[in-house]
Design a protein around this motif. Structure first.
Motif, PDB file in Angstrom:
ATOM      1  N   MET A   1       0.870  -1.359   0.200  1.00  0.00           N
ATOM      2  CA  MET A   1      -0.100   0.004  -0.062  1.00  0.00           C
ATOM      3  C   MET A   1       1.108   1.473  -0.314  1.00  0.00           C
ATOM      4  N   SER A   2       0.218   1.828  -0.847  1.00  0.00           N
ATOM      5  CA  SER A   2       1.412   3.579  -0.200  1.00  0.00           C
ATOM      6  C   SER A   2       0.769   4.730   0.277  1.00  0.00           C
ATOM      7  N   PRO A   3       2.340   5.266   0.986  1.00  0.00           N
ATOM      8  CA  PRO A   3       2.208   5.967   2.226  1.00  0.00           C
ATOM      9  C   PRO A   3       0.778   7.292   0.969  1.00  0.00           C
ATOM     10  N   LYS A   4      -0.126   7.441   2.920  1.00  0.00           N
ATOM     11  CA  LYS A   4      -1.216   8.454   2.214  1.00  0.00           C
ATOM     12  C   LYS A   4      -0.261  10.258   1.987  1.00  0.00           C
ATOM     13  N   PRO A   5      -0.679  10.457   0.808  1.00  0.00           N
ATOM     14  CA  PRO A   5       0.250  12.014   0.801  1.00  0.00           C
ATOM     15  C   PRO A   5      -0.020  12.714   1.625  1.00  0.00           C
ATOM     16  N   HIS A   6       0.910  13.234   2.357  1.00  0.00           N
ATOM     17  CA  HIS A   6       1.144  14.268   3.534  1.00  0.00           C
ATOM     18  C   HIS A   6       0.244  16.241   3.244  1.00  0.00           C
TER      19      HIS A   6
ATOM     20  N   SER B   1       7.990  14.005  -1.114  1.00  0.00           N
ATOM     21  CA  SER B   1       7.536  13.146  -0.817  1.00  0.00           C
ATOM     22  C   SER B   1       8.531  11.601  -1.377  1.00  0.00           C
ATOM     23  N   THR B   2      10.329  11.856  -1.580  1.00  0.00           N
ATOM     24  CA  THR B   2      10.941  10.786  -1.485  1.00  0.00           C
ATOM     25  C   THR B   2      11.119   9.983   0.159  1.00  0.00           C
ATOM     26  N   TRP B   3      10.260  10.823   0.979  1.00  0.00           N
ATOM     27  CA  TRP B   3      10.473  10.622   2.487  1.00  0.00           C
ATOM     28  C   TRP B   3       8.915   9.903   3.214  1.00  0.00           C
ATOM     29  N   ALA B   4       8.322   9.703   2.099  1.00  0.00           N
ATOM     30  CA  ALA B   4       6.409   9.771   1.957  1.00  0.00           C
ATOM     31  C   ALA B   4       6.802   8.065   3.156  1.00  0.00           C
ATOM     32  N   PRO B   5       7.658   7.291   3.060  1.00  0.00           N
ATOM     33  CA  PRO B   5       7.442   5.900   3.424  1.00  0.00           C
ATOM     34  C   PRO B   5       8.204   6.306   5.266  1.00  0.00           C
ATOM     35  N   VAL B   6       8.620   7.119   5.312  1.00  0.00           N
ATOM     36  CA  VAL B   6       8.907   7.167   6.198  1.00  0.00           C
ATOM     37  C   VAL B   6       8.710   7.824   7.444  1.00  0.00           C
TER      38      VAL B   6
ATOM     39  N   PRO C   1      21.420  -4.430   3.176  1.00  0.00           N
ATOM     40  CA  PRO C   1      21.434  -5.359   1.967  1.00  0.00           C
ATOM     41  C   PRO C   1      19.623  -5.618   1.543  1.00  0.00           C
ATOM     42  N   ASN C   2      20.247  -6.088  -0.070  1.00  0.00           N
ATOM     43  CA  ASN C   2      18.945  -5.609  -0.499  1.00  0.00           C
ATOM     44  C   ASN C   2      17.664  -3.946  -0.578  1.00  0.00           C
ATOM     45  N   ALA C   3      18.851  -3.841  -1.046  1.00  0.00           N
ATOM     46  CA  ALA C   3      18.626  -2.103  -0.724  1.00  0.00           C
ATOM     47  C   ALA C   3      19.469  -0.870  -1.660  1.00  0.00           C
ATOM     48  N   GLY C   4      18.862  -0.406  -2.774  1.00  0.00           N
ATOM     49  CA  GLY C   4      19.551   0.369  -3.786  1.00  0.00           C
ATOM     50  C   GLY C   4      19.742   1.453  -3.210  1.00  0.00           C
ATOM     51  N   HIS C   5      19.245   2.723  -3.678  1.00  0.00           N
ATOM     52  CA  HIS C   5      19.909   4.464  -4.022  1.00  0.00           C
ATOM     53  C   HIS C   5      19.131   4.525  -2.642  1.00  0.00           C
ATOM     54  N   PHE C   6      17.836   3.940  -2.626  1.00  0.00           N
ATOM     55  CA  PHE C   6      16.833   4.882  -1.656  1.00  0.00           C
ATOM     56  C   PHE C   6      16.595   3.583  -0.571  1.00  0.00           C
ATOM     57  N   PRO C   7      17.229   3.673   0.419  1.00  0.00           N
ATOM     58  CA  PRO C   7      17.574   3.165   1.093  1.00  0.00           C
ATOM     59  C   PRO C   7      16.325   2.800   2.705  1.00  0.00           C
ATOM     60  N   HIS C   8      15.558   4.128   2.603  1.00  0.00           N
ATOM     61  CA  HIS C   8      14.044   5.018   3.485  1.00  0.00           C
ATOM     62  C   HIS C   8      13.261   4.183   2.513  1.00  0.00           C
ATOM     63  N   LYS C   9      13.424   3.953   1.246  1.00  0.00           N
ATOM     64  CA  LYS C   9      12.094   3.841   0.469  1.00  0.00           C
ATOM     65  C   LYS C   9      12.135   2.032   0.636  1.00  0.00           C
ATOM     66  N   ASP C  10      13.482   1.390   0.276  1.00  0.00           N
ATOM     67  CA  ASP C  10      13.321  -0.084   0.613  1.00  0.00           C
ATOM     68  C   ASP C  10      12.605  -0.576   1.218  1.00  0.00           C
ATOM     69  N   HIS C  11      13.501   0.007   2.773  1.00  0.00           N
ATOM     70  CA  HIS C  11      13.423  -0.874   4.350  1.00  0.00           C
ATOM     71  C   HIS C  11      13.104   0.480   4.844  1.00  0.00           C
ATOM     72  N   PRO C  12      11.936   1.129   4.792  1.00  0.00           N
ATOM     73  CA  PRO C  12      11.024   2.329   5.617  1.00  0.00           C
ATOM     74  C   PRO C  12      11.215   1.724   7.146  1.00  0.00           C
ATOM     75  N   GLU C  13      11.010   0.703   7.496  1.00  0.00           N
ATOM     76  CA  GLU C  13      10.609   0.124   9.129  1.00  0.00           C
ATOM     77  C   GLU C  13      12.087   0.245   9.521  1.00  0.00           C
ATOM     78  N   ARG C  14      12.348  -0.688   9.293  1.00  0.00           N
ATOM     79  CA  ARG C  14      14.466  -0.520   9.096  1.00  0.00           C
ATOM     80  C   ARG C  14      14.688   0.711   9.705  1.00  0.00           C
ATOM     81  N   PHE C  15      14.346   1.669   8.554  1.00  0.00           N
ATOM     82  CA  PHE C  15      15.706   2.790   8.060  1.00  0.00           C
ATOM     83  C   PHE C  15      15.408   3.493   9.592  1.00  0.00           C
ATOM     84  N   ALA C  16      13.458   3.686   9.776  1.00  0.00           N
ATOM     85  CA  ALA C  16      13.244   4.403  10.933  1.00  0.00           C
ATOM     86  C   ALA C  16      13.397   3.769  12.170  1.00  0.00           C
TER      87      ALA C  16
END
Length: 316
Positions: free
Chosen positions: A1-6, A40-45, A258-273
């Motif tokens: 599910m996509s995060p809601k817009p802020h 919006s690149t930060w939307a997942p976190v 691991p298993n993350a690219g240039h946007f680790p905060h989007k690939d793994h938002p909970e882990r990043f937070a």
């Protein structure tokens, strides 16, 4: 599910309209996006972080919903803009989190305004070595504006975006970042955005690669907690730059996901937070000491520093 817009707010500073998202309560986090991106690149976190912090995620000048004037697009100019935005919002001190080009802005902000910087977090940051994807180097070449004008005509742009999104689903680490790249490509349909991005890139990159580096001032991070986060499969800026950050700032904490690219905060938002919260929880905010900074500037590093620990986080 996509995060809601802020909700996007706007404030006019020095005659230029600046867009930003501000949510949550608690200690302040300033989230700075990368080249061609927006808040919006930060939307997942954002919502994850807003549970504990006041999160400010601006669109840098020339990006997103902020104005795109003929203006100062240097790192120093961006740092000044963030200082002014925080002042208008009544926020004196922040932990600064910068992704990619935003990492360069974060480092510049910390350098110019150490008294307002509690901690520094670099996410797949620029400014740690010359290597960068040829796609960004291409922005500096003559004719970029005209060629991109053709490539972003409606039919061509639609086909290009769809192709990049489809390829991003391929099981290849080289394709991981293409979904986000498709959004950056789409933003180039705006001529003002293309002009702004070209000015930004020319200030930090030439045909050989990145020209701005933190190497000569890294010793100043002795006085400031620093976290470096990288995706192991980064196809934009090599993951070895994370190790370079550890060499330049030996007291920093370096995490490779691991298993993350240039946007680790989007690939793994909970882990990043969680990483970000653990870092803040275990590192007291820097205290600005004018005399200590004066001594560092006059004499450089005063004693040998410990070697940074680089953690390669498992997928478990």
């Amino acid at each position: 599910m996509s995060p809601k817009p802020h909700e996007v707010q706007h404030v006019t500073i020095h005659g230029h309209r600046r867009a930003f998202v501000k949510v949550g309560t608690g200690p302040a986090l300033l989230l700075l996006h990368g080249l061609g991106c927006s808040h919006s690149t930060w939307a997942p976190v954002i919502d994850l972080l807003a549970r504990r912090y006041t999160v400010i995620a601006p669109d840098l000048l020339g990006h997103g919903q902020s104005d795109k004037p003929r203006a100062d697009y240097s790192l120093g100019g961006f740092a000044n803009g963030m200082r002014d935005l925080l002042t208008v919002l009544g926020i004196e001190e922040v932990t600064v989190v910068g992704h990619s080009f935003g990492g360069g802005v974060a480092m510049q902000f910390a350098y110019q305004y150490p008294e307002r910087t509690e901690r520094l977090v670099l996410v797949a940051s620029g400014g740690l070595g010359p290597e960068v994807t040829p796609v960004i180097r291409a922005v500096t070449t003559p004719g970029f504006h005209q060629v991109m004008g053709v490539l972003t005509l409606p039919g061509i742009r639609h086909a290009g975006k769809q192709g990049m999104r489809l390829m991003s689903a391929l099981p290849s680490r080289h394709a991981r970042d293409l979904g986000e790249m498709a959004e950056i490509y789409d933003s180039f349909k705006d001529p003002a955005a293309r002009h702004a991005i070209r000015h930004v890139v020319r200030g930090v990159v030439d045909w050989k690669g990145q020209v701005v580096t933190m190497a000569d001032r890294a010793y100043l991070t002795e006085e400031m907690p620093m976290l470096v986060v990288w995706g192991r499969d980064d196809s934009v800026i090599p993951v070895r730059h994370a190790g370079r950050a550890g060499e330049l700032a030996p007291r920093s904490r370096v995490e490779v996901i691991p298993n993350a690219g240039h946007f680790p905060h989007k690939d793994h938002p909970e882990r990043f937070a969680k990483l970000l919260h653990d870092f803040i929880r275990t590192n007291q905010a820097a205290t600005y000491d004018r005399e200590r900074v004066r001594a560092l500037l006059a004499h450089g590093r005063s004693e040998p520093a410990p070697v940074a620990t680089v953690t390669d986080i498992t997928s478990a």
